[in-house]
Design an enzyme around this catalytic site. Structure first.
Site, PDB file in Angstrom:
ATOM      1  N   LYS A 193      35.934  40.890  34.031  1.00 25.02           N
ATOM      2  CA  LYS A 193      37.175  42.406  34.231  1.00 25.02           C
ATOM      3  C   LYS A 193      37.215  42.343  32.071  1.00 25.02           C
ATOM      4  O   LYS A 193      38.032  43.133  31.705  1.00 25.02           O
ATOM      5  CB  LYS A 193      38.188  41.588  34.161  1.00 25.02           C
ATOM      6  CG  LYS A 193      38.320  41.278  36.116  1.00 25.02           C
ATOM      7  CD  LYS A 193      38.273  42.768  36.225  1.00 25.02           C
ATOM      8  CE  LYS A 193      38.290  41.986  38.020  1.00 25.02           C
ATOM      9  NZ  LYS A 193      38.190  43.566  38.724  1.00 25.02           N
TER      10      LYS A 193
ATOM     11  N   ASP B 103      49.395  40.548  45.662  1.00 23.85           N
ATOM     12  CA  ASP B 103      49.547  40.005  47.034  1.00 23.85           C
ATOM     13  C   ASP B 103      48.692  40.378  47.629  1.00 23.85           C
ATOM     14  O   ASP B 103      48.581  41.742  48.760  1.00 23.85           O
ATOM     15  CB  ASP B 103      50.831  39.810  47.605  1.00 23.85           C
ATOM     16  CG  ASP B 103      50.706  38.708  49.084  1.00 23.85           C
ATOM     17  OD1 ASP B 103      49.910  38.297  49.176  1.00 23.85           O
ATOM     18  OD2 ASP B 103      52.242  39.218  49.014  1.00 23.85           O
TER      19      ASP B 103
ATOM     20  N   TYR C 272      35.171  35.422  36.241  1.00 23.26           N
ATOM     21  CA  TYR C 272      36.000  36.481  36.352  1.00 23.26           C
ATOM     22  C   TYR C 272      36.737  36.910  35.136  1.00 23.26           C
ATOM     23  O   TYR C 272      36.529  38.301  34.464  1.00 23.26           O
ATOM     24  CB  TYR C 272      37.256  35.784  37.370  1.00 23.26           C
ATOM     25  CG  TYR C 272      38.273  36.848  37.827  1.00 23.26           C
ATOM     26  CD1 TYR C 272      37.764  37.659  38.953  1.00 23.26           C
ATOM     27  CD2 TYR C 272      39.525  37.411  37.116  1.00 23.26           C
ATOM     28  CE1 TYR C 272      38.431  38.140  39.189  1.00 23.26           C
ATOM     29  CE2 TYR C 272      40.201  38.411  37.677  1.00 23.26           C
ATOM     30  CZ  TYR C 272      40.145  38.815  38.474  1.00 23.26           C
ATOM     31  OH  TYR C 272      40.450  39.697  39.387  1.00 23.26           O
TER      32      TYR C 272
END
Length: 285
Positions: free
Chosen positions: A171, A201, A167
């Site tokens: 990025k 969230d 990940y």
């Protein structure tokens, strides 16, 4: 007057989470929306991905703001599907001013235990998917001589992530792509920038494995997530950010107020990257 009146934005991963927040925020500012998202699981993703019903809810929220929206199922791993969505948006609205390349996925594991499929899926969505989205809109923006591309990276594009190296690699790649594209597209009047969200969230952060990571033990819960999130930033009493915080930054980058801004990465992280940090598991003699 709305800041983006008369403009059109393409949002990828628009069915829920940050993507829905982007679509709604742009609509609130007067923009019409082209929204795309997947409607199928991705085998290596450990939480449910978006479904058609999620995208329908985004449509309802945009239309409730009296804005127009073209919503289509399209996987950012499928360049032809993205191109078709862009063409439909152009046929409907006649222009495309902004890209918010938001679609992304997350999974976890020590880098030496990740399968090649896990690594490929994350790169294919998070990095190649951003590139495909950019290539789908670039010719039109070049022809018009204007445009703004907002790419969604992460604080993990600026630092490592133990347990999610694939990940972080994806990025980091988004930031390299952003800076290179800004150089290439600047002469055409097109600005390219990136957002680097901290803990947000969304459905991507609400699943048992992530709760376990936040709790530091198996059996983590939503309560553990909320308690741990308070330690993630430096703003008192503020835990995980709402996706609207990222969307507000995207609206600013897309608008005239950021006319002189390109090639930049903006952390939206409640001060996470400003923290000195600590080693949570030191090796003791």
């Amino acid at each position: 007057m709305s800041r983006l009146q008369g403009r059109v934005v393409l949002v990828t991963g628009a069915a829920r989470g940050q993507g829905r927040a982007h679509a709604v925020a742009f609509a609130r500012e007067g923009a019409d929306v082209v929204a795309v998202d997947i409607d199928a699981p991705i085998g290596s993703v450990p939480y449910p991905t978006a479904q058609a019903a999620d995208l329908e809810e985004t449509v309802a929220q945009v239309e409730a703001l009296d804005r127009r929206i073209v919503a289509r199922t399209a996987d950012v791993r499928d360049g032809a599907a993205l191109a078709a969505a862009v063409e439909e948006g152009l046929a409907t609205f006649g222009r495309l001013d902004v890209l918010v390349a938001n679609a992304g996925i997350f999974s976890t594991g020590p880098f030496w235990e990740l399968t090649e499929q896990q690594f490929r899926d994350v790169l294919d969505v998070n990095l190649l998917g951003v590139w495909r989205s950019m290539t789908a809109v670039a010719p039109h923006m070049i022809e018009r001589g204007s445009g703004s591309m907002v790419l969604v990276s992460s604080v993990n594009g600026l630092r490592g992530n133990a347990g999610a190296a694939h990940y972080a690699a994806s990025k980091h790649g988004v930031l390299g792509l952003m800076r290179s594209a800004a150089l290439e597209l600047g002469p055409h009047g097109i600005r390219v920038n990136a957002l680097c969200p901290g803990l947000v969230d969304t459905p991507m952060t609400n699943w048992p494995g992530l709760y376990d990571r936040m709790a530091g033990r198996p059996g983590g819960t939503r309560a553990d997530f909320e308690a741990s999130a308070l330690h993630y930033g430096i703003l008192g009493g503020q835990g995980a950010l709402g996706p609207e915080a990222i969307a507000d930054a995207a609206v600013w980058l897309a608008g005239d107020g950021a006319y002189g801004v390109t090639g930049q990465a903006f952390p939206i992280d409640a001060g996470h990257l400003a923290m000195p940090g600590f080693n949570p598991s030191p090796v003791r003699p």
